[in-house]
Design a protein around this motif. Structure first.
Motif, PDB file in Angstrom:
ATOM      1  N   ALA A   1      -5.245  -3.652  -5.791  1.00  0.00           N
ATOM      2  CA  ALA A   1      -5.110  -1.985  -5.859  1.00  0.00           C
ATOM      3  C   ALA A   1      -5.829  -1.548  -7.209  1.00  0.00           C
TER       4      ALA A   1
ATOM      5  N   GLN B   1      -1.285  -8.279  -5.368  1.00  0.00           N
ATOM      6  CA  GLN B   1      -1.567  -7.073  -4.765  1.00  0.00           C
ATOM      7  C   GLN B   1      -1.987  -5.946  -5.538  1.00  0.00           C
TER       8      GLN B   1
ATOM      9  N   LEU C   1      -6.681  -4.646   0.745  1.00  0.00           N
ATOM     10  CA  LEU C   1      -5.252  -5.294   0.723  1.00  0.00           C
ATOM     11  C   LEU C   1      -5.253  -5.980   2.091  1.00  0.00           C
TER      12      LEU C   1
ATOM     13  N   PHE D   1       2.653   1.450  -3.408  1.00  0.00           N
ATOM     14  CA  PHE D   1       1.799   2.006  -4.362  1.00  0.00           C
ATOM     15  C   PHE D   1       1.527   3.299  -4.267  1.00  0.00           C
TER      16      PHE D   1
ATOM     17  N   HIS E   1       0.763  -1.161  -0.259  1.00  0.00           N
ATOM     18  CA  HIS E   1       0.057   0.071  -0.101  1.00  0.00           C
ATOM     19  C   HIS E   1       1.013   1.028  -0.020  1.00  0.00           C
TER      20      HIS E   1
ATOM     21  N   ARG F   1       2.727  -0.566 -11.173  1.00  0.00           N
ATOM     22  CA  ARG F   1       2.851  -1.244  -9.827  1.00  0.00           C
ATOM     23  C   ARG F   1       3.312  -2.690  -9.775  1.00  0.00           C
TER      24      ARG F   1
ATOM     25  N   ARG G   1      -8.688   0.987  -0.429  1.00  0.00           N
ATOM     26  CA  ARG G   1      -7.233   0.112  -0.959  1.00  0.00           C
ATOM     27  C   ARG G   1      -6.669  -0.405   0.012  1.00  0.00           C
TER      28      ARG G   1
ATOM     29  N   ASP H   1      -0.930   2.995 -11.575  1.00  0.00           N
ATOM     30  CA  ASP H   1      -1.535   1.608 -11.653  1.00  0.00           C
ATOM     31  C   ASP H   1      -0.699   0.706 -12.532  1.00  0.00           C
TER      32      ASP H   1
END
Length: 447
Positions: free
Chosen positions: A366, A362, A378, A154, A151, A162, A374, A159
């Motif tokens: 996300a 993951q 997660l 990111f 998290h 990632r 998010r 996106d």
């Protein structure tokens, strides 16, 4: 042009990393990640290295601990499973707290707790009760670790970029085994098993100083968001998407094998194949080096697929699910190939390929989740998957105790784990479809 990053700490207070500024805005989607972003990823990779050294030390010291404390296989399996007693509960709780408190601050608390847990075991008077209690607190602190690390990472990347950071954090676990296992084995052989626990505790404290100086959240975090917040969806709707459920089944199976391997693999090599501890640790380290290369290749391939216009289903679901299924086949072969080179080759498949799924999954979660939900998604899904660790080591110990020989017991245990991985991998390959599931959430948006 690099994305705007949180302002660095002032020289007068280097131990307090600054949160994202209130007026931060996310960079353009095509902007390259900043140098600060990769610094944070490097710190989080080190975080995962220490995390897995904490996990690995119990399995490596297993024979010494059992002899010193007079434990049966079932009792030792209970110690291994105690680690996971609060693992899942903490993962869920911290996931929901992170957007309020901030993932960067939570990481500081988690590492402080798990370092203290390791250091307590180093006290000579600490016995079985202390070992069990500290494994519980260690698990509570490490349960949210992987999800919160992802998290936080990111929050520095858009996106489609990632997959590689997520894979690097998964690689951190492999590095923890590849580098940590030989170091811990030498420490156990030369200074005793308690010294190995002390070493991992000290490494955690050192990481804390580095994180407080250079860590933090980035411009893609909910705390940095200044535009109208993205509407959320009911959690019941979010958690019942095919991507979440099929990926959870796959991650549960992969985590089952991971927990069993961390707790029991050194003893399998010693008791079934007669390999001494230091050799067993080097063998485990060698397989993880191969695993690191494999995971990096898959993470890079996934990123290239997304940049080239391939769907996230293919780049994340199919690639990750297939990797777990292949690993499961390796686990099924583990007790059937004998020793020597065939055993090493099978281990390179069984304990490496499937780990690539964690980072890709993951990233898929996300992609699916609204930004403000998010961390909760997660954390909760990772916690549910990691609940496999509460059963795998304990059931493995019981199977070994109940079988006529250690070889027969380990075969039963590995067959169960391999079957779960093949089934889970096939489910993920078929049903992890983040883009489609995200589109299906549009009608359920709430403000």
């Amino acid at each position: 042009m690099e994305p705007a990053a949180p302002a660095p700490s002032s020289p007068s207070s280097p131990s307090q990393p600054s949160p994202p500024p209130a007026n931060a805005t996310a960079p353009a989607p095509d902007a390259p990640p900043s140098r600060r972003a990769w610094t944070v990823v490097a710190l989080l990779l080190a975080f995962m290295v220490v995390n897995f050294m904490d996990k690995t030390v119990l399995g490596l010291a297993g024979d010494h601990i059992r002899e010193d404390l007079g434990l049966t296989d079932t009792q030792f399996g209970t110690v291994g499973s105690a680690f996971f007693l609060l693992f899942s509960v903490a993962g869920v709780a911290v996931g929901f707290l992170s957007d309020r408190i901030g993932a960067a601050r939570l990481l500081t608390v988690l590492v402080a707790v798990w370092s203290a847990s390791q250091l307590v075991v180093a006290v000579p008077a600490a016995g079985l009760a202390v070992l069990v209690a500290t494994r519980i607190t260690l698990g509570a602190a490490e349960g949210p670790a992987f999800a919160m690390a992802n998290h936080t990472a990111f929050s520095w990347f858009p996106d489609r970029e990632r997959a590689l950071p997520g894979t690097l954090l998964t690689v951190g676990g492999a590095v923890g085994v590849a580098v940590g296992a030989p170091v811990l084995a030498v420490t156990i052989g030369g200074l005793g098993w308690r010294a190995a626990f002390a070493l991992t505790g000290v490494l955690g404290v050192l990481w804390l100083f580095a994180w407080r100086a250079w860590g933090g959240e980035g411009p893609y975090s909910a705390r940095a968001e200044t535009a109208e917040p993205e509407p959320g969806v009911p959690y019941r709707t979010l958690f019942t998407r095919g991507t979440v459920l099929s990926g959870l089944a796959c991650a549960f199976a992969a985590f089952w094998m991971l927990a069993v391997a961390v707790t029991w693999l050194p003893q399998f090599l010693q008791r079934v194949h007669g390999i001494e501890l230091e050799k067993a640790s080097m063998l485990a380290a060698g397989t993880q080096v191969v695993g690191i290369a494999f995971m990096l290749a898959l993470g890079y391939a996934s990123t290239r697929m997304l940049r080239g216009g391939r769907s996230s289903r293919a780049a994340r679901g199919v690639v990750g699910g297939a990797a777990v299924a292949v690993s499961g086949c390796g686990v099924l072969a583990l007790t059937r190939v004998g020793g020597g080179a065939p055993l090493v080759l099978v281990m390179m498949v069984a304990f490496t390929a499937g780990n690539a799924f964690f980072g890709l999954f993951q990233a898929a979660l996300a992609e699916l989740a609204p930004l403000r939900q998010r961390a909760a998604l997660l954390g909760t899904v990772t916690a549910a998957a990691s609940s496999a660790g509460a059963f795998g080591p304990l059931l493995t110990g019981a199977l070994v105790d109940a079988a006529g020989t250690a070889a027969a017991g380990f075969q039963h245990a590995f067959d169960l784990a391999g079957g779960l991985m093949v089934a889970g991998g096939l489910l993920a390959a078929a049903f992890v479809r983040p883009a489609r599931d995200r589109a299906s959430l549009q009608s359920s948006r709430i403000t």
